[in-house]
Design a protein around this motif. Structure first.
Motif, short mmCIF file in Angstrom:
data_model
loop_
_atom_site.label_atom_id
_atom_site.label_comp_id
_atom_site.label_asym_id
_atom_site.label_seq_id
_atom_site.Cartn_x
_atom_site.Cartn_y
_atom_site.Cartn_z
N ALA B 45 102.45 93.27 -16.78
CA ALA B 45 102.36 92.74 -15.42
C ALA B 45 101.50 91.48 -15.45
O ALA B 45 100.46 91.45 -16.14
CB ALA B 45 101.76 93.77 -14.47
N LEU B 46 101.92 90.46 -14.72
CA LEU B 46 101.17 89.20 -14.71
C LEU B 46 99.79 89.41 -14.13
O LEU B 46 99.63 89.98 -13.05
CB LEU B 46 101.93 88.15 -13.89
N LEU B 47 98.79 88.91 -14.85
CA LEU B 47 97.40 89.06 -14.43
C LEU B 47 96.90 87.75 -13.81
O LEU B 47 96.38 87.71 -12.71
CB LEU B 47 96.57 89.42 -15.66
N ILE B 48 97.07 86.68 -14.54
CA ILE B 48 96.56 85.37 -14.13
C ILE B 48 97.25 84.33 -14.99
O ILE B 48 97.67 84.62 -16.12
CB ILE B 48 95.01 85.32 -14.29
N ALA B 49 97.39 83.11 -14.47
CA ALA B 49 98.06 82.05 -15.23
C ALA B 49 97.38 80.72 -14.95
O ALA B 49 96.76 80.53 -13.89
CB ALA B 49 99.55 81.99 -14.87
N ILE B 50 97.55 79.78 -15.88
CA ILE B 50 96.92 78.47 -15.74
C ILE B 50 97.85 77.38 -16.24
O ILE B 50 98.72 77.63 -17.09
CB ILE B 50 95.57 78.43 -16.51
N ARG B 51 97.71 76.21 -15.67
CA ARG B 51 98.39 75.02 -16.18
C ARG B 51 97.33 74.11 -16.77
O ARG B 51 96.17 74.16 -16.35
CB ARG B 51 99.15 74.34 -15.05
N PRO B 52 97.69 73.23 -17.70
CA PRO B 52 96.68 72.46 -18.43
C PRO B 52 96.01 71.35 -17.64
O PRO B 52 95.17 70.64 -18.19
CB PRO B 52 97.46 71.90 -19.62
N ASP B 53 96.33 71.20 -16.36
CA ASP B 53 95.64 70.17 -15.58
C ASP B 53 94.27 70.63 -15.10
O ASP B 53 93.51 69.84 -14.54
CB ASP B 53 96.51 69.72 -14.39
N VAL B 54 93.96 71.91 -15.32
CA VAL B 54 92.62 72.42 -15.01
C VAL B 54 92.05 73.10 -16.25
O VAL B 54 92.81 73.58 -17.10
CB VAL B 54 92.62 73.42 -13.83
N SER B 55 90.74 73.14 -16.35
CA SER B 55 90.12 73.72 -17.54
C SER B 55 89.74 75.19 -17.32
O SER B 55 89.41 75.90 -18.28
CB SER B 55 88.89 72.93 -17.95
N GLU B 56 89.77 75.61 -16.08
CA GLU B 56 89.37 76.99 -15.80
C GLU B 56 90.03 77.48 -14.52
O GLU B 56 90.20 76.73 -13.57
CB GLU B 56 87.84 77.07 -15.66
N LYS B 57 90.39 78.76 -14.55
CA LYS B 57 90.92 79.39 -13.34
C LYS B 57 90.33 80.79 -13.23
O LYS B 57 90.33 81.52 -14.22
CB LYS B 57 92.44 79.46 -13.36
N ILE B 64 90.49 82.43 -16.83
CA ILE B 64 91.11 81.76 -17.98
C ILE B 64 90.34 80.48 -18.22
O ILE B 64 90.13 79.68 -17.30
CB ILE B 64 92.58 81.39 -17.72
N SER B 65 89.95 80.26 -19.48
CA SER B 65 89.37 78.99 -19.90
C SER B 65 90.39 78.28 -20.76
O SER B 65 90.99 78.90 -21.65
CB SER B 65 88.08 79.22 -20.69
N PHE B 66 90.58 76.99 -20.51
CA PHE B 66 91.64 76.26 -21.21
C PHE B 66 91.05 75.02 -21.86
O PHE B 66 90.35 74.23 -21.22
CB PHE B 66 92.74 75.89 -20.22
N ASN B 67 91.35 74.83 -23.14
CA ASN B 67 90.90 73.66 -23.88
C ASN B 67 92.13 72.95 -24.43
O ASN B 67 92.68 73.34 -25.46
CB ASN B 67 89.96 74.07 -25.02
N LYS B 68 92.56 71.92 -23.70
CA LYS B 68 93.81 71.26 -24.06
C LYS B 68 93.73 70.56 -25.42
O LYS B 68 94.66 70.62 -26.21
CB LYS B 68 94.18 70.24 -22.97
N ALA B 70 91.94 71.27 -27.99
CA ALA B 70 91.92 72.24 -29.08
C ALA B 70 93.16 73.12 -29.09
O ALA B 70 93.36 73.91 -30.02
CB ALA B 70 90.67 73.11 -28.99
N LYS B 71 93.98 73.01 -28.05
CA LYS B 71 95.17 73.85 -27.90
C LYS B 71 94.80 75.32 -27.96
O LYS B 71 95.39 76.11 -28.72
CB LYS B 71 96.23 73.47 -28.93
N GLN B 72 93.79 75.65 -27.18
CA GLN B 72 93.33 77.03 -27.13
C GLN B 72 93.08 77.44 -25.68
O GLN B 72 92.73 76.61 -24.84
CB GLN B 72 92.02 77.18 -27.93
N PHE B 73 93.25 78.72 -25.42
CA PHE B 73 92.91 79.24 -24.11
C PHE B 73 92.44 80.68 -24.28
O PHE B 73 92.79 81.34 -25.26
CB PHE B 73 94.06 79.13 -23.11
N SER B 74 91.62 81.11 -23.34
CA SER B 74 91.05 82.44 -23.49
C SER B 74 90.97 83.14 -22.15
O SER B 74 90.94 82.51 -21.09
CB SER B 74 89.66 82.36 -24.14
N LEU B 75 90.94 84.46 -22.24
CA LEU B 75 90.78 85.31 -21.05
C LEU B 75 89.41 85.95 -21.13
O LEU B 75 89.05 86.53 -22.16
CB LEU B 75 91.86 86.39 -21.02
#
Lengths: 113, 113
Positions: B45-57, B64-68, B70-75
């Protein structure tokens, strides 16, 4: 009231048999999918249908044949079952194929003996 | 280039602690990064999602933390609860296309009371 329902929940069968798994969604979605989850829980797409039209056919053996009688139903027929077909098969749907969330069914645990 | 690498494979956290699951991708065309949660016997089931225009959601205890670059993201799951015990999958797709969603290998999280 289940959004994506698939039957049966469990399927135990002998090698060489033919079996089908049925899937129905009542969300009004245009796109439906079959995913396979192996024993290590890896999820891989098998097929995707949009409005009864096959969109994605990942390198799946010809023994697997999806059928979509209408956009609310996507069935999976498997011929000549093999031991390696043992897995959990998930049906899913989405509003369309381009954006948004996947809604998964509860899965069909297929065991080939 | 289609892979999404996820770590760790399993994680044990004490109740109230922070759970962190990491994912990395290669395909720079990916621009939609969801996380799915799966309980035993159920579909993801979908928990949370992010697009790369933001670094955190952030949604509740889930971030979600997103590092474009480094091409990495984490929950990150804050104040982890026993009810959070499940398998978590990261995923990625180009253009948000649900029919091209590539899943990571999953992380089994156990939150001990």
């Amino acid at each position: 009231d289940t959004a994506v329902s698939q039957t049966p929940k469990y399927l135990v069968t002998q090698m060489g048999n033919d079996k089908s798994i049925k899937c129905e969604q009542n969300l009004g979605h245009d796109t439906m999918y079959w995913y396979k989850q192996d024993s290590k829980k890896f999820l891989k797409i098998m097929f995707s249908y949009n409005n009864k039209e096959l969109i994605i056919n990942e390198t799946v053996p010809n023994r697997f044949s999806p059928k979509s009688p209408d956009k609310a139903h996507l069935n999976l027929h498997i011929n000549s079952l093999e031991l390696g077909d043992s897995a959990v098969y998930f049906c899913a749907s989405s509003q369309d194929g381009t954006l948004g969330k996947l809604f998964f069914g509860s899965g069909t645990q297929l065991s080939v003996l | 280039q289609q892979q999404v690498k996820q770590s760790p494979q399993s994680l044990i956290v004490q109740k109230g602690g922070i759970s962190i699951i990491n994912c990395a991708y290669e395909n720079t065309a990916f621009d939609y990064f969801p996380w799915y949660q799966q309980f035993p016997g159920k579909g993801p089931a979908l928990l949370i999602a992010i697009r790369p225009d933001v670094s955190e959601k952030k949604e509740g205890r889930f971030t979600i933390s997103f590092n474009k670059s480094a091409k990495q993201f984490s929950l990150h799951i804050m104040d982890s609860q026993p009810g959070d015990s499940a398998t978590y999958f990261c995923a990625a797709s180009p253009g948000g296309a649900t029919n091209k969603l590539i899943f990571g290998t999953g992380t089994l999280l156990a939150v001990q009371p």
